[in-house]
Scaffold this motif. Structure first.
Motif, short mmCIF file in Angstrom:
data_model
loop_
_atom_site.label_atom_id
_atom_site.label_comp_id
_atom_site.label_asym_id
_atom_site.label_seq_id
_atom_site.Cartn_x
_atom_site.Cartn_y
_atom_site.Cartn_z
N PRO A 23 -7.20 -6.58 -0.49
CA PRO A 23 -7.26 -5.11 -0.69
C PRO A 23 -6.16 -4.39 0.08
O PRO A 23 -5.62 -3.40 -0.40
CB PRO A 23 -8.66 -4.74 -0.15
CG PRO A 23 -9.47 -5.99 -0.35
CD PRO A 23 -8.51 -7.13 -0.10
N SER A 24 -5.82 -4.87 1.27
CA SER A 24 -4.75 -4.21 2.03
C SER A 24 -3.39 -4.38 1.36
O SER A 24 -2.56 -3.47 1.38
CB SER A 24 -4.71 -4.72 3.47
OG SER A 24 -4.42 -6.10 3.50
N PHE A 25 -3.16 -5.55 0.73
CA PHE A 25 -1.90 -5.76 -0.01
C PHE A 25 -1.85 -4.81 -1.20
O PHE A 25 -0.83 -4.18 -1.45
CB PHE A 25 -1.77 -7.21 -0.47
CG PHE A 25 -0.50 -7.46 -1.23
CD1 PHE A 25 0.68 -7.76 -0.58
CD2 PHE A 25 -0.48 -7.38 -2.61
CE1 PHE A 25 1.86 -7.97 -1.27
CE2 PHE A 25 0.69 -7.59 -3.33
CZ PHE A 25 1.86 -7.89 -2.65
N ARG A 26 -2.96 -4.72 -1.94
CA ARG A 26 -3.00 -3.81 -3.10
C ARG A 26 -2.75 -2.37 -2.67
O ARG A 26 -2.02 -1.64 -3.32
CB ARG A 26 -4.35 -3.90 -3.80
CG ARG A 26 -4.54 -5.14 -4.62
CD ARG A 26 -5.93 -5.14 -5.25
NE ARG A 26 -6.26 -6.43 -5.77
CZ ARG A 26 -6.24 -6.74 -7.06
NH1 ARG A 26 -5.92 -5.84 -7.94
NH2 ARG A 26 -6.55 -7.96 -7.46
N GLN A 27 -3.36 -1.97 -1.58
CA GLN A 27 -3.18 -0.59 -1.09
C GLN A 27 -1.74 -0.36 -0.68
O GLN A 27 -1.15 0.67 -0.99
CB GLN A 27 -4.12 -0.29 0.07
CG GLN A 27 -3.96 1.14 0.56
CD GLN A 27 -5.00 1.53 1.59
OE1 GLN A 27 -5.97 0.83 1.80
NE2 GLN A 27 -4.79 2.67 2.21
N ALA A 28 -1.15 -1.33 0.03
CA ALA A 28 0.25 -1.19 0.45
C ALA A 28 1.16 -1.09 -0.76
O ALA A 28 2.11 -0.29 -0.77
CB ALA A 28 0.65 -2.37 1.34
#
Length: 170
Positions: A8-13
């Motif tokens: 999820p953090s990669f997608r958000q970034a």
């Protein structure tokens, strides 16, 4: 390939960087329509190859490199005779800015489109996106000195194009 690499953090970034990546894609492709297509391809590639990104390295140069490589693939495909994208309608931004600022923007876009891809990419990353020379060089996979010379030649060519009504690069 592992799908759990897309956290999820990669997608958000990735989502946070989409506006900057789209601006870069517009500078490469020349039209908003082509840029949107290019950005979609690049986003899909980034998600599919998330496991290849080293979290100890900055994400931006990696993503810009994906956009650039997708554009190179598109240019090669066009050269092989595949269908060309249609030009975007010129009236897309009517009423958004003054006529004068709109004309200046169109002049700059036209001048950018006439630059060689190497110079256009360097200018787009450093002058438009504000990347540091080192980050831009990483994204383009070239030495910083090469980036510097491409920027210098690109600036000179832009000044010549914007100052010369014939549109010839000197």
């Amino acid at each position: 390939m592992k799908h759990d690499a897309v956290t999820p953090s990669f997608r958000q970034a990735l989502c946070e960087r989409l506006p900057k990546l789209r601006r870069y894609a517009c500078n490469l492709a020349g039209t908003p329509h082509d840029a949107d297509d290019l950005l979609q391809v690049a986003a899909e590639r980034a998600l599919a190859r998330a496991a290849q990104w080293d979290p100890d390295q900055p994400l931006d140069p990696w993503l810009y490199r994906i956009v650039r490589n997708a554009w190179i693939d598109e240019v090669r495909a066009r050269r092989r005779g595949q269908a060309l994208f249609a030009d975007a309608e010129l009236g897309e931004q009517v009423g958004v800015a003054s006529v004068e600022s709109h004309a200046v923007r169109l002049s700059v876009e036209a001048a950018m489109a006439r630059l060689p891809e190497e110079q256009r990419s360097a200018i787009a990353l450093v002058l438009v996106e504000g990347l540091a020379y080192r980050e831009a060089a990483q994204a383009l996979e070239i030495p910083v000195g090469t980036l510097t010379s491409r920027l210098a030649r690109g600036r000179e060519a832009l000044q010549a194009l914007l100052g010369d009504e014939s549109g010839e690069v000197q």
